[in-house]
Design a protein around this motif. Structure first.
Motif: not given
Length: 219
Positions: A181-192
Motif C-alpha cells: 500500500t502507498g501513502y500520500s501527504i497533502g498533494e505529495r507522494v509519501l510512498r508510492p
C-alpha cells in the motif's frame, strides 16, 4: 578758418529718419524679447518632458517593487503552508516502516497458532493489530492518506509498477494487484504504491486518467 557744413536736410526728412531709427530699435528690442521668450518656453518644455519621463520611471519602479513584494508575500505564505503540511513527512515515512514491520510480524504467525485458542497468544496478536491500526489512524489525522489503487488506472506519479499481469478482461494499464500500500501527504507522494499492472486488454481512454495526476506532477 573753414566753416562746418550745414545740415541742409529738410526738417520733415530729419524727423522721418529719427522715427525710422526709433522704430528699428524698437523692432530689434521686440525681436530680442521674443527670442528670449521662445528660449524660456523651450527650456520649460524640456523641463516638463524630463519631469514626465522621471515620473513614468518612478511609477514603473513602484509597480515593479509592488509586484515583487506581492510575489514575496505569496511565496512566504506558500512556504508556511508547506511547512505546516509537510513538516512531518520524514517522521511519517519512518513510522510507515514500523507499521510495515508490525504487518510482517502478524503475517509470520502461522494460522494454526492463531487458532490454537491460547488466550495469551491471542491477546498478543490483537495488541499488535491494535497498535498498527492506531499508528495509521494517527498518521491520517496529520494528513497522511492511504493509496490503495486496485482497479484504478496506473499512474506513475503515485504508483510503482512491479510486474505485468496478462489479463485481456480489463483495460491495459489497470492496477490488478497491490503488493504494498502507498501513502500520500497533502498533494505529495509519501510512498508510492507497489502494484501489478494488467496487460493485453483494450486501451484505456485518456479521459479516464485520475484527477490527481497533475497534482502529483506539480509535487
Amino acid at each position: 578758418m573753414s566753416e562746418q557744413p550745414k545740415d541742409t536736410r529738410a526738417p520733415e526728412e530729419t524727423a522721418a529718419q529719427s522715427e525710422y531709427a526709433q522704430t528699428a530699435a524698437e523692432g530689434e528690442a521686440f525681436q530680442t524679447t521674443g527670442q528670449e521668450a521662445q528660449d524660456e518656453q523651450a527650456a520649460d518644455y524640456e523641463a516638463v518632458v524630463r519631469l514626465v519621463k522621471e515620473n513614468e520611471e518612478l511609477k514603473d519602479r513602484a509597480l515593479r517593487l509592488a509586484a515583487e513584494m506581492e510575489n514575496l508575500r505569496r511565496r512566504a505564505a506558500r512556504d508556511v503552508q508547506d511547512a505546516k503540511a509537510y513538516s512531518i513527512a520524514n517522521f511519517a515515512r519512518d513510522m510507515l516502516q514500523v507499521a510495515d514491520n508490525l504487518d510482517r510480524a502478524l503475517e509470520a504467525v502461522p494460522a494454526e497458532a492463531k487458532e490454537s485458542g491460547d488466550a495469551g497468544f491471542k491477546a498478543l496478536v490483537e495488541g499488535v493489530e491494535l497498535t498498527g491500526r492506531a499508528m495509521i489512524a494517527s498518521l491520517e489525522r496529520h494528513g497522511v492518506k492511504k493509496l490503495d489503487p486496485k482497479g484504478e488506472r496506473f499512474d506513475p506519479n503515485f504508483h510503482q509498477a512491479m510486474f505485468e499481469v496478462p489479463d485481456p478482461s480489463v483495460p491495459s494499464g489497470t492496477v490488478v494487484q497491490v503488493v504494498q500500500t502507498g501513502y500520500s501527504i497533502g498533494e505529495r507522494v509519501l510512498r508510492p504504491a507497489m502494484v501489478g499492472v494488467a496487460r493485453g486488454g483494450p486501451k484505456q481512454a485518456a479521459t479516464e486518467a485520475p484527477a490527481d495526476t497533475q497534482a502529483g506532477k506539480d509535487a
